[in-house]
Design an enzyme around this catalytic site. Structure first.
Site, mmCIF file in Angstrom:
data_model
loop_
_atom_site.group_PDB
_atom_site.id
_atom_site.type_symbol
_atom_site.label_atom_id
_atom_site.label_comp_id
_atom_site.label_asym_id
_atom_site.label_seq_id
_atom_site.Cartn_x
_atom_site.Cartn_y
_atom_site.Cartn_z
ATOM 1 C CE1 TYR A 158 7.863 -10.051 2.890
ATOM 2 C CE2 TYR A 158 9.469 -10.968 1.373
ATOM 3 C CZ TYR A 158 8.143 -10.772 1.735
ATOM 4 O OH TYR A 158 7.136 -11.291 0.964
ATOM 5 C CE LYS A 162 6.819 -13.329 3.767
ATOM 6 N NZ LYS A 162 5.451 -13.564 4.246
HETATM 7 P P1 NAP Z 1 -0.334 -7.067 0.007
HETATM 8 O O1 NAP Z 1 -1.048 -6.858 -1.289
HETATM 9 O O2 NAP Z 1 0.548 -5.995 0.533
HETATM 10 O O3 NAP Z 1 -1.416 -7.460 1.121
HETATM 11 C C1 NAP Z 1 -1.025 -7.683 2.439
HETATM 12 C C2 NAP Z 1 -2.221 -8.060 3.260
HETATM 13 O O4 NAP Z 1 -1.782 -8.263 4.617
HETATM 14 C C3 NAP Z 1 -3.284 -6.979 3.283
HETATM 15 O O5 NAP Z 1 -4.549 -7.582 3.247
HETATM 16 C C4 NAP Z 1 -3.069 -6.315 4.646
HETATM 17 O O6 NAP Z 1 -4.266 -5.796 5.176
HETATM 18 C C5 NAP Z 1 -2.635 -7.511 5.469
HETATM 19 N N1 NAP Z 1 -1.934 -7.151 6.694
HETATM 20 C C6 NAP Z 1 -0.815 -6.398 6.847
HETATM 21 N N2 NAP Z 1 -0.493 -6.304 8.145
HETATM 22 C C7 NAP Z 1 -1.421 -7.011 8.829
HETATM 23 C C8 NAP Z 1 -1.630 -7.290 10.198
HETATM 24 N N3 NAP Z 1 -0.810 -6.819 11.140
HETATM 25 N N4 NAP Z 1 -2.702 -8.061 10.553
HETATM 26 C C9 NAP Z 1 -3.554 -8.539 9.619
HETATM 27 N N5 NAP Z 1 -3.399 -8.304 8.293
HETATM 28 C C10 NAP Z 1 -2.356 -7.547 7.924
HETATM 29 O O7 NAP Z 1 0.572 -8.377 -0.043
HETATM 30 P P2 NAP Z 1 0.619 -9.584 -1.101
HETATM 31 O O8 NAP Z 1 1.578 -9.218 -2.153
HETATM 32 O O9 NAP Z 1 -0.751 -10.019 -1.456
HETATM 33 O O10 NAP Z 1 1.330 -10.691 -0.199
HETATM 34 C C11 NAP Z 1 0.598 -11.593 0.602
HETATM 35 C C12 NAP Z 1 1.583 -12.523 1.309
HETATM 36 O O11 NAP Z 1 2.395 -13.191 0.339
HETATM 37 C C13 NAP Z 1 2.551 -11.781 2.229
HETATM 38 O O12 NAP Z 1 2.839 -12.573 3.352
HETATM 39 C C14 NAP Z 1 3.789 -11.638 1.358
HETATM 40 O O13 NAP Z 1 4.939 -11.492 2.132
HETATM 41 C C15 NAP Z 1 3.758 -12.945 0.604
HETATM 42 N N6 NAP Z 1 4.492 -12.911 -0.659
HETATM 43 C C16 NAP Z 1 4.170 -12.001 -1.635
HETATM 44 C C17 NAP Z 1 4.888 -12.017 -2.818
HETATM 45 C C18 NAP Z 1 4.579 -11.061 -3.946
HETATM 46 O O14 NAP Z 1 5.354 -11.030 -4.902
HETATM 47 N N7 NAP Z 1 3.521 -10.306 -3.901
HETATM 48 C C19 NAP Z 1 5.942 -12.931 -3.000
HETATM 49 C C20 NAP Z 1 6.230 -13.819 -1.981
HETATM 50 C C21 NAP Z 1 5.490 -13.809 -0.821
HETATM 51 P P3 NAP Z 1 -4.430 -4.267 5.705
HETATM 52 O O15 NAP Z 1 -4.177 -3.362 4.545
HETATM 53 O O16 NAP Z 1 -5.807 -4.218 6.204
HETATM 54 O O17 NAP Z 1 -3.379 -4.082 6.776
#
Ligand code: NAP
Length: 250
Positions: A158, A162
């Site tokens: 990851y 990133k």
């Molecule tokens: P999340 O709740 O797990 O949601 C992930 C989203 O990505 C879901 O809508 C999922 O849809 C979609 N997804 C996964 N694989 C995919 C693919 N192959 N093609 C298209 N869509 C896909 O994640 P989140 O926490 O909201 O995070 C969103 C972004 O922010 C990510 O890139 C994550 O790495 C980044 N981020 C998050 C945090 C945090 O603390 N939450 C911190 C830093 C960065 P499906 O279920 O339909 O697959």
């Protein structure tokens, strides 16, 4: 944030079926953009996001497809452009994690995480960029992470993906700056979504001790930064990584 008007703009948010992406999509729509809501597997959840944007008076379009596969990513952009007549804003938000210590990490888990987080962003940017360059305006925002800047044990895949997004952001920003297209990255810290919910209470308490603001971020904290970077006021900001982490890696 008030006063930002994105009406007339078309935005695509990848991975918008829940979490940060869903809130970003809703916030962009609230600012007046017509929004493509992308998902891979969760079509029901993504439909709920589209319906709630429409209920609030916005315009949204469901555009499914696995962004890590070239033909699917190309089709996502094509379907969005056909539906709304163009694209102005791309938010590469889709992401997954498969955490494990390096010596136990399966090579396929390394590849899957790289493919969705980094290759997916490359592919969507690749197919959207032709449109942005041609119209000589556009915004690309890549969802990196503080983990891509500082590393984190158990997240070699990851963190590499990133960090790769930071390089992608800076290289592409330099390539397209003369065409009035900006490319930036956001590096959220710990944001209250499924990704944080699945951590144990003990781990969450330990993390909170490292956050000067003493709280996790919210998807809204991230969405406000997205809307700002998409605004006219941010037209001279490109190639940057904006950390949204309550001071954690300050
Ligand atoms: P999340 O709740 O797990 O949601 C992930 C989203 O990505 C879901 O809508 C999922 O849809 C979609 N997804 C996964 N694989 C995919 C693919 N192959 N093609 C298209 N869509 C896909 O994640 P989140 O926490 O909201 O995070 C969103 C972004 O922010 C990510 O890139 C994550 O790495 C980044 N981020 C998050 C945090 C945090 O603390 N939450 C911190 C830093 C960065 P499906 O279920 O339909 O697959």
């Amino acid at each position: 944030m008030t006063g930002i008007d994105l009406s007339g703009k078309v935005a695509l948010v990848t991975g918008a079926s829940r979490g940060i992406g869903a809130v970003v999509a809703a916030r962009l729509a609230e600012a007046g953009a017509r929004v493509g809501v992308n998902y891979h597997a969760s079509s029901d959840a993504a439909t709920v996001v589209v319906d709630s944007i429409k209920k609030a008076g916005g315009e949204a379009f469901l555009v499914g497809g696995d962004v890590s596969q070239e033909d699917k990513a190309e089709a996502v952009i094509k379907n969005l452009v056909e539906h709304f007549g163009g694209i102005d804003i791309l938010i590469n938000n889709a992401g997954i994690n498969k955490d494990q210590l390096l010596i136990r990490m399966k090579p396929e888990d390394f590849d899957n995480v790289m493919n969705v987080n980094l290759r997916g962003a490359f592919l969507c940017t690749r197919y959207a960029m032709t449109h942005l360059i041609r119209q000589r305006s556009g915004r690309v925002i890549n969802m990196s992470s503080v983990v891509g800047l500082s590393g984190n044990p158990g997240q070699a895949n990851y963190a590499a993906a990133k960090a790769g997004l930071v390089g992608l952001t800076k290289a592409v920003a330099r390539e397209v700056a003369s065409r009035n297209v900006t490319v930036n990255a956001l590096a959220p810290g710990y944001i209250t979504t499924a990704m944080v919910d699945e951590l144990s209470e003990e781990t969450q308490a330990k993390i909170l001790e490292r956050i000067p603001m003493g709280r996790f971020g919210t998807p809204e904290d991230v969405a406000e930064a997205v809307v700002f970077l998409c605004s006219d006021g941010a037209s001279y900001i490109t190639g940057q990584v904006l950390t949204i982490d309550g001071g954690m890696i300050a």
